[in-house]
Design an enzyme around this catalytic site. Structure first.
Site, mmCIF file in Angstrom:
data_model
loop_
_atom_site.group_PDB
_atom_site.id
_atom_site.type_symbol
_atom_site.label_atom_id
_atom_site.label_comp_id
_atom_site.label_asym_id
_atom_site.label_seq_id
_atom_site.Cartn_x
_atom_site.Cartn_y
_atom_site.Cartn_z
ATOM 1 N N LYS A 5 -24.420 -32.843 -63.826
ATOM 2 C CA LYS A 5 -25.328 -33.148 -64.984
ATOM 3 C C LYS A 5 -25.611 -34.771 -64.873
ATOM 4 O O LYS A 5 -26.632 -35.134 -65.060
ATOM 5 C CB LYS A 5 -24.838 -32.862 -66.248
ATOM 6 C CG LYS A 5 -24.963 -31.296 -66.465
ATOM 7 C CD LYS A 5 -24.226 -30.690 -67.818
ATOM 8 C CE LYS A 5 -24.219 -29.336 -67.720
ATOM 9 N NZ LYS A 5 -23.635 -28.767 -68.948
ATOM 10 N N GLN A 45 -19.494 -30.158 -73.596
ATOM 11 C CA GLN A 45 -19.132 -29.195 -72.398
ATOM 12 C C GLN A 45 -18.371 -27.892 -73.072
ATOM 13 O O GLN A 45 -17.217 -28.298 -73.388
ATOM 14 C CB GLN A 45 -18.540 -29.647 -71.183
ATOM 15 C CG GLN A 45 -18.783 -28.765 -69.973
ATOM 16 C CD GLN A 45 -20.019 -28.315 -69.541
ATOM 17 O OE1 GLN A 45 -21.038 -29.045 -69.775
ATOM 18 N NE2 GLN A 45 -20.041 -27.142 -69.046
ATOM 19 N N ASP A 90 -28.801 -29.041 -75.637
ATOM 20 C CA ASP A 90 -28.384 -27.689 -75.353
ATOM 21 C C ASP A 90 -28.996 -26.424 -76.050
ATOM 22 O O ASP A 90 -28.739 -25.590 -75.420
ATOM 23 C CB ASP A 90 -26.701 -27.545 -75.484
ATOM 24 C CG ASP A 90 -25.790 -27.668 -74.135
ATOM 25 O OD1 ASP A 90 -26.382 -27.739 -72.835
ATOM 26 O OD2 ASP A 90 -24.956 -27.984 -74.309
HETATM 27 N N1 GUN Z 1 -20.652 -24.235 -70.305
HETATM 28 C C1 GUN Z 1 -21.270 -23.347 -69.643
HETATM 29 N N2 GUN Z 1 -22.569 -23.611 -69.726
HETATM 30 C C2 GUN Z 1 -23.013 -24.525 -70.372
HETATM 31 C C3 GUN Z 1 -24.016 -25.314 -71.037
HETATM 32 O O1 GUN Z 1 -25.209 -24.933 -70.584
HETATM 33 N N3 GUN Z 1 -23.890 -26.425 -71.801
HETATM 34 C C4 GUN Z 1 -22.542 -26.603 -72.191
HETATM 35 N N4 GUN Z 1 -22.534 -27.706 -73.018
HETATM 36 N N5 GUN Z 1 -21.586 -25.982 -71.829
HETATM 37 C C5 GUN Z 1 -21.563 -25.067 -71.062
#
Ligand code: GUN
Length: 293
Positions: A53, A97, A120
């Site tokens: 990211k 996350q 998100d």
């Molecule tokens: N864990 C797995 N996929 C995601 C996501 O798209 N966003 C976040 N914050 N955590 C995740």
């Protein structure tokens, strides 16, 4: 053989489109979008996702900030950081996350995020707004899948879409997105652990989306010939022939399903790269205040 849907190439194309738009914004004297990511603990998968990211932010010309906590961090400390990020005018959007350690209430953490910075799309306000068709941040994986279908010219309106899995971050928002008149406009079925005759339901799909995290679960007998098959699975399975010691395995048994599918996403290189790319698109929208002032 089917049309191979290349998520890696599509994501690269979209990220270069975002970078061009950011260059224009900055040339006009506006601020670079700024994403913050909160990472708790040292889970291997989460480390990789967050690193990717941050790299994607660089590719798009965004600012990024990584905030790390030990997995012993208290819920109170984490909530205090979220409060700080909510107030920080320099941060346009942020993510926490997942998964979080068991002693932290994930729902409480998600609800603490200002929905206007929730890139998100996990906050109940964004989830609710998606359900009734209002402008909002949409969960990145479902948005990435719809974008792939659009860019590959795969019709969704009036088609039968079957979503396998009902998680809050993929299955449920995927159902909502495919259902919305202004998005997928499809007839939608959601398959879950209590569904009777899963294979018969899956065979009705013009578009089959598998998001259950069970390697090879979708086999050829579950797929209508010519269907579009989207594989969201990214389970790490041990593989001693790889330097990492594992490989990613999808929910679709690719070798038997591909010959009968009309179009299919590979793993890796299908849905995965699109997820991060859509987070970038949401961050751009946060920076431009597209949905919320
Ligand atoms: N864990 C797995 N996929 C995601 C996501 O798209 N966003 C976040 N914050 N955590 C995740």
């Amino acid at each position: 053989m089917p049309l191979l849907i290349d998520g890696k190439a599509t994501a690269a194309q979209i990220k270069s489109e975002i970078a061009q738009e950011v260059a224009t914004l900055v040339a006009e004297g506006r601020k670079r979008p700024h994403l913050a990511a909160v990472l708790v603990g040292n889970d291997g998968g989460s480390e990789t996702y967050v690193k990717n990211k941050v790299l994607a932010c660089e590719a798009c010309g965004f600012e990024s900030t990584l905030i790390r906590f030990e997995d012993t961090v208290s819920e109170t400390e984490l909530l205090a950081k979220i409060d700080e990020l909510n107030r920080d005018e320099n941060i346009d959007g942020f993510i926490v996350q997942l998964p979080l350690p068991r002693h932290i209430d994930t729902d409480k953490v998600i609800e603490a995020i200002d929905h206007r910075k929730d890139v998100d799309g996990f906050h109940p306000i964004n989830v609710g707004r998606l359900a009734i068709g209002l402008p909002c941040f949409i969960s990145a994986t479902p948005l990435g899948i719809l974008t792939l279908l659009r860019r590959y010219g795969i019709e969704t309106a009036g088609k039968h879409c079957v979503v396998v899995g009902r998680s809050n971050i993929v299955g449920k928002p995927m159902v909502q997105l495919m259902l919305q008149k202004e998005h997928g406009n499809a007839t939608v079925t959601c398959i879950h652990s209590y569904t009777q005759d899963v294979a018969a339901e899956c065979r009705k799909a013009d578009i089959l989306i598998a998001a259950i995290g069970r390697p090879g679960y979708i086999t050829a007998d579950m797929v209508k010939p010519g269907a579009t098959v989207i594989d969201v699975g990214t389970t790490r399975v041990p593989d001693n022939s790889r330097p990492s010691g594992f490989r990613l395995s999808g929910d679709v048994d690719f070798n038997t399903v591909a010959p009968i599918a009309g179009a299919i996403t590979p793993v890796p290189g299908g849905v995965g790269p699109m997820t991060i790319c859509m987070l970038m698109l949401n961050t751009l929208a946060a920076g431009k205040k597209t949905y919320y002032r």
